[in-house]
Scaffold this active site. Structure first.
Site, PDB file in Angstrom:
ATOM      1  N   LYS A  33       0.871  -1.127   0.009  1.00 53.41           N
ATOM      2  CA  LYS A  33       0.089   0.110   0.159  1.00 53.41           C
ATOM      3  C   LYS A  33       0.841   1.065   0.005  1.00 53.41           C
ATOM      4  CE  LYS A  33      -4.458   0.690   0.232  1.00 53.41           C
ATOM      5  NZ  LYS A  33      -5.519  -0.022  -0.233  1.00 53.41           N
ATOM      6  N   GLY A  76     -23.912   4.123   1.269  1.00 53.34           N
ATOM      7  CA  GLY A  76     -22.875   4.720   0.580  1.00 53.34           C
ATOM      8  C   GLY A  76     -23.182   4.705  -1.065  1.00 53.34           C
ATOM      9  N   ASN A 125     -18.851   4.884  -6.075  1.00 53.49           N
ATOM     10  CA  ASN A 125     -18.456   3.930  -7.180  1.00 53.49           C
ATOM     11  C   ASN A 125     -19.142   2.560  -6.898  1.00 53.49           C
ATOM     12  OD1 ASN A 125     -17.017   1.974  -8.742  1.00 53.49           O
ATOM     13  ND2 ASN A 125     -15.175   3.124  -8.491  1.00 53.49           N
ATOM     14  N   GLY A 154     -21.007   1.418  -4.136  1.00 57.36           N
ATOM     15  CA  GLY A 154     -22.563   1.360  -3.826  1.00 57.36           C
ATOM     16  C   GLY A 154     -23.501   1.701  -4.761  1.00 57.36           C
TER      17      GLY A 154
HETATM   18  P1  NAD Z   1     -16.695   6.941  -3.281  1.00 60.36           P
HETATM   19  O1  NAD Z   1     -15.661   7.995  -2.775  1.00 60.36           O
HETATM   20  O2  NAD Z   1     -16.820   6.751  -4.712  1.00 60.36           O
HETATM   21  O3  NAD Z   1     -17.953   6.626  -2.759  1.00 60.36           O
HETATM   22  C1  NAD Z   1     -18.409   6.774  -1.266  1.00 60.36           C
HETATM   23  C2  NAD Z   1     -19.903   7.260  -0.934  1.00 60.36           C
HETATM   24  O4  NAD Z   1     -19.963   6.873   0.452  1.00 60.36           O
HETATM   25  C3  NAD Z   1     -20.136   8.440  -1.385  1.00 60.36           C
HETATM   26  O5  NAD Z   1     -21.647   8.187  -2.061  1.00 60.36           O
HETATM   27  C4  NAD Z   1     -20.250   9.162  -0.243  1.00 60.36           C
HETATM   28  O6  NAD Z   1     -21.303  10.168  -0.174  1.00 60.36           O
HETATM   29  C5  NAD Z   1     -20.654   7.917   0.898  1.00 60.36           C
HETATM   30  N1  NAD Z   1     -20.518   8.430   2.494  1.00 60.36           N
HETATM   31  C6  NAD Z   1     -19.306   9.291   2.694  1.00 60.36           C
HETATM   32  N2  NAD Z   1     -19.594   9.186   4.211  1.00 60.36           N
HETATM   33  C7  NAD Z   1     -20.783   8.701   4.295  1.00 60.36           C
HETATM   34  C8  NAD Z   1     -21.413   8.509   5.725  1.00 60.36           C
HETATM   35  N3  NAD Z   1     -21.116   8.939   6.877  1.00 60.36           N
HETATM   36  N4  NAD Z   1     -22.522   7.568   5.552  1.00 60.36           N
HETATM   37  C9  NAD Z   1     -22.982   7.249   4.409  1.00 60.36           C
HETATM   38  N5  NAD Z   1     -22.256   7.357   3.149  1.00 60.36           N
HETATM   39  C10 NAD Z   1     -21.340   8.097   3.052  1.00 60.36           C
HETATM   40  O7  NAD Z   1     -15.733   5.491  -2.736  1.00 60.36           O
HETATM   41  P2  NAD Z   1     -15.817   4.182  -3.205  1.00 60.36           P
HETATM   42  O8  NAD Z   1     -14.697   4.030  -4.279  1.00 60.36           O
HETATM   43  O9  NAD Z   1     -17.379   3.724  -3.738  1.00 60.36           O
HETATM   44  O10 NAD Z   1     -15.443   3.432  -1.986  1.00 60.36           O
HETATM   45  C11 NAD Z   1     -16.432   3.046  -0.936  1.00 60.36           C
HETATM   46  C12 NAD Z   1     -15.887   1.940  -0.004  1.00 60.36           C
HETATM   47  O11 NAD Z   1     -15.510   0.672  -0.685  1.00 60.36           O
HETATM   48  C13 NAD Z   1     -14.516   2.355   0.739  1.00 60.36           C
HETATM   49  O12 NAD Z   1     -14.323   1.610   2.123  1.00 60.36           O
HETATM   50  C14 NAD Z   1     -13.545   1.836   0.048  1.00 60.36           C
HETATM   51  O13 NAD Z   1     -12.137   1.690   0.732  1.00 60.36           O
HETATM   52  C15 NAD Z   1     -14.104   0.417  -0.563  1.00 60.36           C
HETATM   53  N6  NAD Z   1     -13.426  -0.040  -1.698  1.00 60.36           N
HETATM   54  C16 NAD Z   1     -13.536   0.468  -2.985  1.00 60.36           C
HETATM   55  C17 NAD Z   1     -12.818  -0.124  -4.200  1.00 60.36           C
HETATM   56  C18 NAD Z   1     -13.009   0.308  -5.466  1.00 60.36           C
HETATM   57  O14 NAD Z   1     -12.592  -0.102  -6.228  1.00 60.36           O
HETATM   58  N7  NAD Z   1     -13.417   1.537  -5.467  1.00 60.36           N
HETATM   59  C19 NAD Z   1     -12.469  -1.525  -3.917  1.00 60.36           C
HETATM   60  C20 NAD Z   1     -12.387  -2.004  -2.552  1.00 60.36           C
HETATM   61  C21 NAD Z   1     -13.096  -1.557  -1.525  1.00 60.36           C
END
Ligand code: NAD
Length: 416
Positions: free
Chosen positions: A106, A218, A221, A223
């Site tokens: 990381k 959430g 991306n 959700g």
């Molecule tokens: P993102 O920034 O695209 O989306 C995050 C979402 O969470 C947004 O809609 C934001 O408004 C919402 N959010 C933020 N604070 C919040 C709260 N207090 N209550 C409810 N919703 C809230 O991020 P992402 O890429 O969708 O990542 C989301 C999660 O998935 C993270 O934990 C990330 O580490 C994990 N993840 C992502 C990937 C990936 O490929 N993008 C891969 C593995 C894990």
């Protein structure tokens, strides 16, 4: 004095629990408790006002017994070496559980990208590579996007690395735009991988997904892609979704495509005309078939876990369930698909991207989806098998599968 364990101490404690269950040799356990290598760098960047600012950056290579290290890179104002170490350890287990030929790593840079211009971000991205390029590489350590880094940043980094090497090296980094060696299907891969594990869980539990109700916390991306795929592929009813501003709920269900469009236009899902509003806390406790925490860490805790009514919790976010809450959910018969299994679709398609770049031969979307499905289903079945055999939670079973694979490689390579 604050006695709470740091994130990395928690990651070590999780490993200790599994090491004792697996009766790991003390030498192997000791090696697995610490990162193998880490690099701390200072990155000077000329800002738009002409001043030079120096940013702190890290790269941690946790363990490379299974192959070159793989792990994302975060740009975040609160980044710490402790967080990077913990995330590098979890990447090691994530790559192992999906049987990708990678170790875990990381990286992070302490900065606030929201306050930086595009030019400053580009200079910081290139500066990071100038500082770490001899430490990473296609056969050593392959970065990818993570929090607040994106495909454009990966393209700048790949370009900088290629300039330093003197030739085009797209295989040094994944999560790139398709025009510079990215893979089709990468952007929705985390959600899609999670959906494949959900299908396996429903088969195991004999749940009819076409009659299931779903709440997604959430709407970024992961959700929003998950809600859309669950709705379109499985025919389940999406009844609640949320973002940082709050959530929406309609027990009759609503179209997640329209909710996405509404969020794109207004900046949030709240006040969506086809649903009422609901708080993020209440969303978690709805009587749904499937709950997908897809936002932040530590949202399901020992306080609210007893009130979770979902039959399946698909942990798409990283670390949304505390270990105590996980025990409670398991005890209450809630089936949890643990995070580093559920969200492994992203790193799986990153692995495919690396393979395609090395081969200089790119697959179509159908091929990517087919291979992703096979990997995720296989990983799920391995973890489920271990969970049933040892009568332990899916989280513990995922750790057992992953740590045992890394330990076996270390043993065969004669490391301890
Ligand atoms: P993102 O920034 O695209 O989306 C995050 C979402 O969470 C947004 O809609 C934001 O408004 C919402 N959010 C933020 N604070 C919040 C709260 N207090 N209550 C409810 N919703 C809230 O991020 P992402 O890429 O969708 O990542 C989301 C999660 O998935 C993270 O934990 C990330 O580490 C994990 N993840 C992502 C990937 C990936 O490929 N993008 C891969 C593995 C894990």
């Amino acid at each position: 004095m604050d006695k709470r364990p740091s994130l990395f101490e928690s990651a070590q404690a999780q490993l200790d629990e599994v090491a004792s269950m697996l009766h790991l040799e003390p030498g192997i356990h000791a090696i697995l408790r610490e990162p193998m290598r880490e690099l701390h760098v200072s990155i000077p960047v000329k800002m738009d006002d002409g001043e030079v600012k120096v940013f702190k950056g890290f790269r941690v290579q946790y363990n490379d017994a299974l192959g070159p290290c793989k792990g994302g890179l975060r740009f975040h104002p609160d980044e710490t070496i402790d967080t990077v170490r913990a995330l590098a350890a979890w990447m090691t287990w994530k790559c192992a559980v999906i049987d990708a030929p990678f170790g875990g790593s990381k990286g992070g840079v302490i900065c606030n990208p929201k306050e930086m211009s595009s030019g400053e971000l580009e200079r910081l991205s290139r500066g990071y590579i100038d500082a770490v390029w001899q430490f990473i590489g296609p056969n050593r350590d392959i970065p990818a996007p993570d929090v607040y880094t994106n495909p454009q940043i990966m393209a700048w980094m790949m370009d900088e690395y290629s300039k330093l090497k003197g030739y085009y090296v797209p295989e040094v980094i994944t999560g790139k735009p398709i025009a510079v060696g990215g893979s089709v299907g990468r952007s929705g891969a985390t959600a899609r991988g999670g959906v494949y594990t959900l299908v396996e869980a429903a088969k195991h539990l004999d749940i009819d997904l076409s009659a299931a109700t779903v709440a997604v916390q959430g709407y970024g991306n992961v959700g929003s892609n998950a809600a859309i795929l669950i709705h379109d592929m499985l025919g389940s009813k999406i009844i609640a979704v949320s973002d940082s501003k709050g959530g929406i709920y309609n027990k009759q269900g609503f179209d997640p495509h329209k909710a996405s469009q509404y969020k794109a236009e207004t900046g949030s899902v709240i006040n969506f005309p086809e649903a009422g509003n609901i708080s993020n806390d209440d969303l978690l406790e709805l009587g749904v078939t499937i709950l997908c925490p897809s936002a932040l860490e530590n949202v399901i805790t020992k306080e609210n876990a007893p009130r979770i009514k979902a039959k399946i919790v698909a942990a798409l976010a990283n670390g949304p369930i505390t270990p105590e809450a996980d025990e409670l959910l398991n005890h209450n018969g809630v089936f949890v698909i643990p995070d580093f299994l559920c969200n492994a679709g992203g790193v799986t398609v990153s692995y495919f991207e690396w393979v395609q770049c090395l081969d200089k031969y790119y697959w179509d979307e159908e091929e990517v989806h087919h291979r992703l499905s096979r990997s995720m289903r296989r990983a799920f079945q391995a973890v489920l098998g271990e969970s049933l055999k040892r009568k332990v939670s899916m989280r513990l079973a995922a750790y057992i599968v992953a740590v045992a694979r890394v330990a076996e490689a270390m043993r065969l390579r004669g490391w301890a």
